[in-house]
Structure formats: C-alpha cells, structure tokens
Design an enzyme around this catalytic site. Structure first.
Site, mmCIF file in Angstrom:
data_model
loop_
_atom_site.group_PDB
_atom_site.id
_atom_site.type_symbol
_atom_site.label_atom_id
_atom_site.label_comp_id
_atom_site.label_asym_id
_atom_site.label_seq_id
_atom_site.Cartn_x
_atom_site.Cartn_y
_atom_site.Cartn_z
ATOM 1 N N ALA A 1 0.937 -1.034 -0.046
ATOM 2 C CA ALA A 1 0.003 0.029 -0.104
ATOM 3 C C ALA A 1 0.961 1.286 -0.027
ATOM 4 C CB ALA A 1 -0.840 0.182 1.320
ATOM 5 N N GLU B 1 10.009 3.406 6.846
ATOM 6 C CA GLU B 1 9.770 2.052 6.769
ATOM 7 C C GLU B 1 10.531 1.504 8.248
ATOM 8 O OE1 GLU B 1 8.024 -0.918 5.788
ATOM 9 O OE2 GLU B 1 9.075 -1.724 7.351
ATOM 10 N N ASN C 1 4.184 -7.463 4.137
ATOM 11 C CA ASN C 1 3.557 -8.781 3.758
ATOM 12 C C ASN C 1 3.633 -9.238 2.332
ATOM 13 O OD1 ASN C 1 3.220 -9.819 6.363
ATOM 14 N ND2 ASN C 1 1.376 -8.691 6.603
ATOM 15 N N THR C 2 3.696 -8.024 1.601
ATOM 16 C CA THR C 2 3.326 -8.349 0.100
ATOM 17 C C THR C 2 4.614 -9.423 -0.573
ATOM 18 O OG1 THR C 2 2.172 -6.499 -0.548
ATOM 19 C CG2 THR C 2 3.417 -7.420 -2.216
ATOM 20 N N GLY D 1 1.375 -15.071 -1.422
ATOM 21 C CA GLY D 1 1.322 -15.959 -2.495
ATOM 22 C C GLY D 1 1.061 -14.840 -3.709
ATOM 23 N N ARG E 1 -12.848 -18.454 3.311
ATOM 24 C CA ARG E 1 -11.574 -18.695 4.320
ATOM 25 C C ARG E 1 -12.094 -19.171 5.669
ATOM 26 N NH1 ARG E 1 -6.974 -14.776 1.954
ATOM 27 N NH2 ARG E 1 -6.350 -16.126 0.384
ATOM 28 N N ALA F 1 -6.747 -8.668 -1.239
ATOM 29 C CA ALA F 1 -5.656 -7.847 -0.574
ATOM 30 C C ALA F 1 -4.637 -7.205 -1.231
ATOM 31 C CB ALA F 1 -5.004 -8.632 0.441
ATOM 32 N N LEU F 2 -4.120 -7.934 -2.395
ATOM 33 C CA LEU F 2 -3.104 -7.192 -3.474
ATOM 34 C C LEU F 2 -4.242 -6.209 -4.041
ATOM 35 C CD1 LEU F 2 -0.054 -7.653 -3.668
ATOM 36 C CD2 LEU F 2 -1.210 -9.345 -2.262
HETATM 37 P P1 ADP Z 1 -0.138 -3.408 3.269
HETATM 38 O O1 ADP Z 1 -0.483 -4.744 2.828
HETATM 39 O O2 ADP Z 1 -1.218 -2.533 3.603
HETATM 40 O O3 ADP Z 1 0.668 -2.775 2.531
HETATM 41 P P2 ADP Z 1 2.020 -4.588 4.923
HETATM 42 O O4 ADP Z 1 1.971 -5.093 6.470
HETATM 43 O O5 ADP Z 1 2.426 -5.430 3.820
HETATM 44 O O6 ADP Z 1 0.639 -3.717 4.812
HETATM 45 O O7 ADP Z 1 3.171 -3.206 4.861
HETATM 46 C C1 ADP Z 1 3.189 -2.526 5.998
HETATM 47 C C2 ADP Z 1 4.799 -1.862 6.222
HETATM 48 O O8 ADP Z 1 4.295 -0.893 7.330
HETATM 49 C C3 ADP Z 1 5.521 -2.880 6.491
HETATM 50 O O9 ADP Z 1 6.622 -2.829 6.094
HETATM 51 C C4 ADP Z 1 5.717 -2.410 8.119
HETATM 52 O O10 ADP Z 1 7.181 -2.947 8.498
HETATM 53 C C5 ADP Z 1 5.589 -1.172 8.099
HETATM 54 N N1 ADP Z 1 5.315 -0.138 9.441
HETATM 55 C C6 ADP Z 1 4.368 -0.739 10.162
HETATM 56 N N2 ADP Z 1 4.649 -0.067 11.303
HETATM 57 C C7 ADP Z 1 5.452 0.913 10.974
HETATM 58 C C8 ADP Z 1 5.757 2.145 11.677
HETATM 59 N N3 ADP Z 1 5.680 2.440 12.827
HETATM 60 N N4 ADP Z 1 6.800 2.791 10.926
HETATM 61 C C9 ADP Z 1 7.161 2.677 9.781
HETATM 62 N N5 ADP Z 1 7.056 1.684 9.191
HETATM 63 C C10 ADP Z 1 6.105 0.716 9.638
#
Ligand code: ADP
Length: 668
Positions: free
Chosen positions: A183, A202, A210-211, A215, A496, A649-650
């Site tokens: 996202a 990040e 999670n991406t 899968g 699911r 989700a994706l």
């Molecule tokens: P989405 O599928 O909505 O993109 P993800 O869980 O795949 O969600 O990605 C969210 C990202 O945000 C992850 O890389 C995670 O490490 C990062 N993240 C979570 N909390 C924080 C934070 N407090 N500051 C910076 N990055 C964060």
C-alpha cells in the site's frame, strides 16, 4: 532452486537515502533436512594502492586507502564475491557476484549492500530468513575491507541512521508515507506521478511488508485472460443464486441490476467461457464479508482493480497469462505474477523509486511513532531512526500504510471478541512488523475505526511456523483437504473463515492438502512460494506416494477411509452431488504421484482498521475527514466486512494505495 549465476552491480545510493535499492525478502526459508550449514570463510585479494594507509581519524571518522578491493565468502549456495570501492571517507560501490536463492538470498544481499554503503558501516543486521546469505555478504565485504587495511572494529561499531546520518534528523517534503509495504509503495508511486516529492518511512530493514512473502494472488475481472476458462454448470448456478437474492442497500441493488443485464447478454451470446465482471466481483466481495463491507469502498475496489493491473503493468509488472482460483477467492479471477511470491510487485515499486530517487526518498529502520497535528491538520510524522529522532514535515499530506496487526498477539486478543477462540497460541503468516502501529497513531488523533473484531485466519499455515510457505495447493479446483482420519470435512472452495472453523473442529486442528500429478507434472514444478515439490518432499515438508494407499501410509491416515474420500471426490468431479456442497472442480485426483502437505490454522489478515472514505481520507470518530491524513491497505477497515476474499488484498492495497497517493499529492 534457481541457481542461475547473477552479477549485481549496485550504484551508489543518494547519501541521504537509506537503500533505495534496498529490499530484502524474508520468506520463511528452511534449511533442507540433512543440509549442513555452509561454513563462512572469507578470503580477500588486494588491489595495490599508492595512497596512504587507512586509519581511524581522531574525530571518529573512518579513513580509507582509496581503491578497489576484492573479497569472498561462502553464502548459502556457494561463494559470494565482492569488489568494494573506497574513497578516502566512504564505501562508494560494492559489486557482487552471487548464486543465492532468487527472491530471498539475493534480496537480502541487495538490502545489506545498500545499508553498508549508505552508512559506510559494517554494523548491519542479518535479514531474517536469509541468514547464510546475509552472513556471507558481510564476511565478503569485511574480507575486502580487511585487505584495504580498514579499521574493521570501528566499522563494526559504527551506528548509522538513514543515509549514514547520526543523531536527530529533520526533513521536509510534500507527502510522507508511513510503511513500505504494497500500500505504501503504490501510494509513493502514485503521489510522485501526481507531482509530489515523497518520503517513505519503513521501520524494518527492508521494503515489501507482507506483500513480498505473500502468494501474491491479485483479483480482477479480466475478460482476456479469463477467456481460457470454461464456465461450469455449478458456476452458472452461483451467478443465478446471486441474482435471486434480495438486498437492502441501494448501491448493492444497482450492482445486482448490472449483473442481471450482463448475465442476460452472456447467456444470449451462448458463450462457454467463464463469466465475470466487476459487478460479480463486488457482489461476491460483499456477500463473502457477510454484507458488512462498505458498498462505497467495495465499488471503488472492484471498479479499479483491473485498471490498476494496467497501471502496474505500465511500470513493468508482469503477470502470467492464466487465471486461477486462490484459496477462499470463490471465483477464478486471481492473477499470478511472473516472479515468485510478491517479489514482482516489490521490484516494480522499487524500480520506479530508483528511477525517481531525486524525488522519492526511502528511510529504512525508521519507525514512525506519532503524527504531528497543527490547527486540526496533520502536517508531519515523528519517527525513531537508528541514531535518533527523525522528524518529517509534509506540506501536502501524510499516508498511513502500516498494515495490520496479525503479528501482535496482544492486539489480536483485545479485538477478537467472539468470532474465534483464544488466538494467543495461533501462529501467523505475517511478517514480524505487522503490529498495528498505525492503529495506535491514528487513535491519538481521534480517527474512527471499523470492524476491528474481524480477524482472518487461514486453514493453510505451516505447522512449524504458521507461514504460507510449503503450501502445496496450486489453486482451489485440483486439491482436497483430509483430516487425521483421512476424511474430507469441508467444501474446499468455501470462504476462508468457513474452512478454518471447520478445520478447528478436526483432530488437533490439523489437515492434509492432497494433490496429484496434475498439480505437479514434474518434481521441479514449484508452488506459489518458489519451492519445488521434490525439495519439499526431501525436506519432509510434503509426502509423495505412487498410490493413494502408499501416501496414506506415509501420512499415517486410515488407507481405506482416505481412498474412499478421494473416490467420492472424483465422483463429484464427474457430476455427482458433493457431500459438502463444493462447486469448484476441474480434474479428478487420479494421476500418480500423489502428494500430501500438512496445514494448520494461522492468523492472516486483520479486516478491521482506520475508517476511510472512497478517496482514502481518514475519517474521525464523527465521520469527518481529518485534514492532511490518508490511509490505505490493511491498516484500514470497512472494505472486506467479516471475511476478505482470497486475492482481494493485493487488489485493495494497490487500488487504495494509488488513490491515497493521488489525493495526498493534491490531484483531487
Ligand atoms: P499493506 O499490505 O497494507 O501494505 P504490509 O503489512 O504489507 O501492509 O506493509 C506495511 C509496512 O509498514 C510494513 O513494511 C511494516 O514494516 C511497515 N510499518 C509498520 N509499522 C510501521 C511504523 N510504525 N513505522 C514505519 N513503518 C511501519
């Protein structure tokens, strides 16, 4: 395993940018059974230099003898060779030759190389899931630096923040994005192409959230790719069933009206290919979430999911030509990327960022903790970097894209009111950073929340780790589930939540996924997680039998019951009524070899989160937009209702990431 030799030359990242090229995957990897851990021996060769020897200056600044130095160490699959170029004060380039696992070890190396260069430091953590590759690259660079006479101890102790900074950092930009998952990174591309300068924060040492370990199935009605599929009578009944339902919501009624017209056109045309449309997708999404999803958001999701595929493709993303049905996806509309797991998506985002690095900065290892609110408007973010506070002020907007809270047991228990039993001891498919930080930050500025109690579990966790790796299903149609008694227990094409609840009622909440040669024509055939079936069998993570009886013996289920389960399923494929009401079929399970893989319930997705409107504005507890604040992806709530369809989700994170980026940039 793909052992193709790859040579990687990473250009010097902008000094204030911690690893724009940096992205490491952490797909859970297992050392194959019986494989000894590679030993790490580092060797170095020196390129003679005429400049003075390296020293550590009294100020603490590390001095080098400029030149290019070679080093070598053992990785997971073989030697990792590096050529490290030094100026008097910095590591300016690292060229790497390696044969590590594609999408895992190579990504870890990229990430570590970027961090070493940006900080001119050897104080870099190993990437989890790629320990040997991480150790190998650090050893190889250390060997090269040793041959340069560099002060290795000083480099190992040098803490460097984003771009090698030390102490507190203050920055300004147009749009700040919290979170570098799907996202956040789609939002970054979108904000940038709408004219904004962007900073992505990040908290982990890698991008991809999670991406990158998913899968990566992406749902979209796609007439061109779906034309290869045939419509079955049971699928026709599914459409007709939806047309007969009664809905209260005015928007949902319009979807049904549209579907009625589309279905008439389809049946009049006498087509035999699979029927699909955005309306069908909307109705299945709405029904799959027990009518709890917000129709406004579902409408935006399903209208934009195919255009967003085209948007991604225009940026280099490659999808396979075929469509499949993903677990809990209910319909064949899932797109599969060409690259393994979610690496194709993340590579696409990263390539874009790399090309536009003058305007998009990524700060890894930087954890956002608070939003800055001034005069009722969100104007920035306060984060914690490796060496101090990072304050970023945004003139246009802040986007929260921090993902869900699947990896935060305390939060799961707080919000899991009644839908699931105690989730404390259930593992998760999520990366460790999915801890709900964005929820906590949004709470402090009075944001509204929707559907926090809706937590998605999958029946597809690895019994050891909870991850999706090792999952041998190749799609819904050509596999069944049996319990420890060798019996089927559920419609394997169901939602699911339905499948996971049924699994929880079986002995030890434990099941076997059963497939045959149709899913794995050869031993080299890989699953969705880039693992070949031969490797999984060799590692004891899957079992193989030339007959059903042999397989039953290997997995310890009653052979007679097991054979009967498969035979009954095969009769249903031939048109007999399925005892569990299954509607998604393709081929019979009748071609040896047969395979089985064990699976348990695992926490996968948190449907609840920050309330947004269709333009990705964050709404407060009174439903009013909070100026300057946007959210996208799993951190938001209200789209999927009680249960998210597999493959949505994706689609969600890219569609709403794109919208959030566009709006935060001020395009709308
Ligand atoms: P989405 O599928 O909505 O993109 P993800 O869980 O795949 O969600 O990605 C969210 C990202 O945000 C992850 O890389 C995670 O490490 C990062 N993240 C979570 N909390 C924080 C934070 N407090 N500051 C910076 N990055 C964060």
């Amino acid at each position: 395993m793909n052992l193709k030799k790859r040579v990687m030359s990473l250009m010097v990242a902008g000094l204030m940018t911690a690893g724009l090229a940096a992205c490491a995957t952490t797909p859970p990897t297992t050392t194959p059974a019986g494989t000894a851990a590679p030993t790490t021996t580092a060797v170095a060769t020196t390129t003679p230099s005429t400049t003075p020897p390296a020293t550590t200056a009294p100020t603490g600044e590390i001095k080098f003898k400029p030149g290019t130095y070679k080093g070598e160490a053992e990785g997971f699959h073989g030697p990792i060779k590096v050529e490290v170029t030094l100026s008097e004060t910095a590591i300016t380039d690292i060229k790497v030759e390696q044969t590590e696992t594609e999408g895992v070890g190579d990504k870890a190396i990229e990430s570590i190389v970027a961090l070493i260069k940006s900080g001119t430091t050897l104080k870099v953590d190993a990437v989890s899931g790629a320990t040997y590759s991480s150790k190998g690259i650090l050893e190889a660079v250390t060997a090269a630096l040793t041959s340069a006479g560099a002060d290795i101890e000083a480099l190992k102790n040098k803490t460097a923040g984003p771009g090698g900074t030390t102490g507190d950092v203050e920055k300004t930009t147009d749009v700040v994005i919290i979170g570098g998952g799907g996202a956040g990174l789609s939002a970054a591309m979108s904000a940038h192409e709408n004219g904004a300068k962007v900073i992505v924060l990040e908290k982990m040492s890698r991008l991809g959230g999670n991406t990158i370990i998913s899968g990566a199935a992406y749902n979209a009605a796609d007439p061109k790719r779906q034309a290869a599929l045939t419509m079955t009578d049971l699928e026709k009944k599914t459409v007709e069933g939806i047309l007969e339902m009664t809905f209260d919501d005015a928007k949902v009624k319009t979807w049904q009206e549209t579907l009625k017209q589309e279905w008439k056109e389809y049946t009049d045309s006498k087509k035999t290919t699979l029927f699909d449309s955005p309306s069908m997708h909307k109705l299945q999404t709405y029904l799959g979430g027990d009518k709890k999803g917000n129709p406004e958001l579902i409408d935006v999701l399903c209208e934009n999911t195919y255009p967003t595929i085209e948007w991604l493709e225009a940026k280099g993303m490659l999808f396979k030509d075929y469509i499949f049905t993903v677990l809990g996806g209910l319909w064949s509309r899932a797109h599969k990327p060409e690259k393994p797991l979610g690496t194709g998506f993340v590579q696409t985002y990263e390539d874009y960022i790399e090309k536009n690095k003058a305007d998009i900065e990524v700060l890894l290892d930087t954890k956002a903790e608070d939003l800055i609110m001034e005069g009722g408007k969100i104007v920035g973010v306060i984060a914690q970097g490796k060496t101090g506070k990072v304050t970023v002020r945004a003139s246009k907007g802040v986007i929260i894209a921090t993902g869900g809270f699947g990896a935060n047991v305390e939060m799961r228990n707080k919000y899991n009111t009644s839908l699931w039993p105690d989730l404390t001891n259930i593992k998760t498919t999520n990366h460790t950073g999915a801890t709900g930080d964005g929820i906590a930050m949004a709470e402090k500025v009075n944001a509204g929340f929707t559907g926090m109690e809706y937590i998605q579990l999958l029946p597809m966790g690895d019994p050891e780790t909870g991850s999706l790796s090792g999952n041998i299903e190749q799609g819904v149609q050509n596999r069944i589930f049996v319990n420890k008694e060798g019996k089927r227990f559920v419609d394997e094409g169901a939602r699911r939540d339905v499948m996971t609840k049924a699994l929880m009622e079986q002995t030890d909440s434990y099941m076997w996924v059963i497939v045959d040669k149709n899913s794995y024509p050869t031993g080299d055939t890989i699953n969705n997680f880039n693992e070949s079936i031969d490797d999984l069998v060799a590692a004891g993570r899957a079992f193989k039998g030339e007959t059903l009886e042999e397989l039953a013996g290997k997995i310890g289920v009653d052979p007679a019951a097991f054979v009967k389960s498969v035979e009954d399923f095969n009769k249903a494929v031939d048109g007999a009524k399925d005892e569990f009401g299954r509607t998604l079929f393709d081929k019979k399970l009748d071609t040896a070899p047969f395979y089985a893989g064990a699976r348990v319930p695992t926490v996968h997705h948190t449907m609840g989160g920050i309330t947004i409107d269709a333009q990705a504005h964050v709404l407060d507890q009174d439903g009013k937009a909070i100026p300057g604040l946007y959210a996208a992806g799993e951190v938001t709530g209200g789209i999927h209702g009680t249960n998210r369809l597999g493959g949505n989700a994706l689609a969600d994170i890219n569609v709403f990431g794109r919208i959030a980026g566009q709006n935060a940039a001020g395009a709308k």
